[in-house]
Scaffold this motif. Structure first.
Motif, PDB file in Angstrom:
ATOM      1  N   SER A  63       0.844  -1.195   0.000  1.00  0.00           N
ATOM      2  CA  SER A  63       0.000   0.000   0.000  1.00  0.00           C
ATOM      3  C   SER A  63       0.883   1.251   0.000  1.00  0.00           C
ATOM      4  CB  SER A  63      -0.912   0.001   1.225  1.00  0.00           C
ATOM      5  OG  SER A  63      -1.760   1.135   1.224  1.00  0.00           O
ATOM      6  N   PRO A  64       0.738   2.108  -1.015  1.00  0.00           N
ATOM      7  CA  PRO A  64      -0.101   1.900  -2.198  1.00  0.00           C
ATOM      8  C   PRO A  64       0.584   0.962  -3.193  1.00  0.00           C
ATOM      9  CG  PRO A  64       1.052   3.969  -2.403  1.00  0.00           C
ATOM     10  CD  PRO A  64       1.416   3.414  -1.044  1.00  0.00           C
ATOM     11  N   LEU A  65      -0.213   0.187  -3.888  1.00  0.00           N
ATOM     12  CA  LEU A  65       0.329  -0.721  -4.889  1.00  0.00           C
ATOM     13  C   LEU A  65       0.825   0.026  -6.122  1.00  0.00           C
ATOM     14  CD1 LEU A  65      -2.187  -3.702  -4.809  1.00  0.00           C
ATOM     15  CD2 LEU A  65       0.287  -3.910  -4.634  1.00  0.00           C
ATOM     16  N   ALA A  66       0.204   1.172  -6.389  1.00  0.00           N
ATOM     17  CA  ALA A  66       0.538   1.923  -7.590  1.00  0.00           C
ATOM     18  C   ALA A  66       0.422   3.415  -7.312  1.00  0.00           C
ATOM     19  CB  ALA A  66      -0.396   1.524  -8.735  1.00  0.00           C
ATOM     20  N   ALA A  67       1.208   4.198  -8.035  1.00  0.00           N
ATOM     21  CA  ALA A  67       1.204   5.653  -7.882  1.00  0.00           C
ATOM     22  C   ALA A  67       0.982   6.300  -9.244  1.00  0.00           C
ATOM     23  CB  ALA A  67       2.527   6.121  -7.282  1.00  0.00           C
ATOM     24  N   LYS A  68       0.077   7.255  -9.301  1.00  0.00           N
ATOM     25  CA  LYS A  68      -0.175   7.966 -10.550  1.00  0.00           C
ATOM     26  C   LYS A  68       0.895   9.040 -10.755  1.00  0.00           C
ATOM     27  CE  LYS A  68      -4.383   8.734 -11.914  1.00  0.00           C
ATOM     28  NZ  LYS A  68      -5.809   9.142 -12.045  1.00  0.00           N
ATOM     29  N   LEU A  69       1.396   9.112 -11.981  1.00  0.00           N
ATOM     30  CA  LEU A  69       2.438  10.064 -12.339  1.00  0.00           C
ATOM     31  C   LEU A  69       1.860  11.191 -13.190  1.00  0.00           C
ATOM     32  CD1 LEU A  69       5.255   7.577 -13.411  1.00  0.00           C
ATOM     33  CD2 LEU A  69       5.052   8.745 -11.203  1.00  0.00           C
ATOM     34  N   PRO A  70       2.471  12.375 -13.127  1.00  0.00           N
ATOM     35  CA  PRO A  70       2.072  13.420 -14.084  1.00  0.00           C
ATOM     36  C   PRO A  70       2.539  13.037 -15.484  1.00  0.00           C
ATOM     37  CG  PRO A  70       4.027  14.108 -12.888  1.00  0.00           C
ATOM     38  CD  PRO A  70       3.584  12.800 -12.264  1.00  0.00           C
ATOM     39  N   CYS A  71       1.928  13.621 -16.489  1.00  0.00           N
ATOM     40  CA  CYS A  71       2.391  13.400 -17.861  1.00  0.00           C
ATOM     41  C   CYS A  71       2.123  14.665 -18.655  1.00  0.00           C
ATOM     42  CB  CYS A  71       1.707  12.178 -18.483  1.00  0.00           C
ATOM     43  SG  CYS A  71       2.603  11.538 -19.937  1.00  0.00           S
TER      44      CYS A  71
END
Length: 319
Positions: free
Chosen positions: A168-176
């Protein structure tokens, strides 16, 4: 007479790996024309479980509802409800299969994500985001032979996503970069993810390992720094592409054509055969798409889209 409650979820197509991030990066897609590129699953209150299927690629699925991944999602979700001390759902499911199987567009992931998301929403959201994502990864692993999240995570969360390797967290959102257009082209043939993984060596040399780590680190830095040119420069695949491109007729020609049309990057989407190109302008993206339509597509099942990232990810319609 009470109208049965229904919950319908859409999960978008995705690009796994995004060239430089083998098993660690994924991107969700939304065509600029406004149509949906992904799968839908609808959950309906019912006395007995049943799965119905339609859609352009429904006929490509394994015969028998018991062999469908959505049925397996249903049984797995029911098991998790019982383990949590919660009542099972009395529902039937419908899958609208719009993504081709073995395409490299996260087809199985989209069905899995839409199924789990719809079931969870129909059950009044008993499982949190990380728990649900872990369930999605487990079911995806049954198809590919190993648990990985680079399709299920972006399809679920939306945008460009980095897997953390943590619980946790399994995934992280990135900017693009909002200016980027993502051209995807499915040739029409099928490539098994499990088979494509078997083409890869069990060990890599130190130089490739260092390149992989450097590229991923610099790429993430570039996204946060807003350095478009440096980010694009990092989007090359030192892990899988040279081993897998033999499965993709005219891959090298497609790459050359994309760069001739000013593409910033070009690569294999997931395990292929879908390829993707990144362009700065819609005009350049359309030019790459036109070449791919004329030269990369091999049969009537093939198609292409010019996309932006789908930042919404999976979403529901409840009634």
């Amino acid at each position: 007479m009470t109208t049965p409650r229904k919950t319908k979820a859409f999960a978008p197509a995705s690009i796994g790996n995004v060239s430089l991030g083998f098993d660690l990066l994924g991107a969700a897609l939304a065509p600029v024309e406004g149509e949906f590129l992904g799968d839908w699953v609808e959950v309906t209150d019912a006395d007995n479980f049943d799965l119905t299927v339609d859609g352009r690629f429904a006929h490509k699925l394994p015969a028998g509802s018991e062999n469908n991944i959505v049925t397996k999602c249903y049984h797995y979700f029911q098991e998790k409800l019982v383990n949590a001390g919660l009542a099972k759902l009395n529902v039937a499911l419908h899958l609208h299969k719009a993504l081709p199987i073995g395409s490299g567009l996260g087809s199985s992931a989209a069905s899995i994500v839409a199924a789990f998301y719809a079931l969870n929403e129909h059950a009044h959201a008993p499982f949190d985001k990380d728990t649900l994502l872990e369930m999605m990864g487990e079911l995806e692993g049954q198809i590919s032979g190993s648990v990985h999240y680079d399709n299920v995570a972006p399809s679920y969360l939306g945008g460009l996503v980095l897997m953390t390797g943590e619980s946790s967290p399994l995934a992280a959102k990135l900017p693009c970069f909002d200016s980027w257009y993502w051209v995807v082209c499915y040739s029409g043939i099928s490539v098994s993810t499990a088979e494509a993984r078997r083409l890869l060596p069990s060990e890599y040399n130190l130089a490739d390992t260092l390149s992989f780590g450097r590229q991923l680190g610099v790429f993430v830095h570039s996204l946060y720094a807003g350095d478009e040119e440096l980010a694009a420069k990092m989007m090359t695949d030192v892990i899988a592409e040279r081993h897998r491109k033999a499965l993709l007729p005219r891959f090298d020609d497609a790459r050359s054509a994309a760069f001739a049309n000013n593409a910033l990057a070009f690569g294999i989407s997931g395990s292929g055969p879908t390829v993707f190109a990144v362009s700065r302008s819609l005009e350049d993206a359309r030019a790459t798409q036109a070449w791919l339509d004329a030269n990369y597509i091999q049969n009537e099942d093939g198609f292409s889209h010019v996309c932006k990232l789908s930042y919404e990810g999976t979403h529901t319609q409840t009634r």
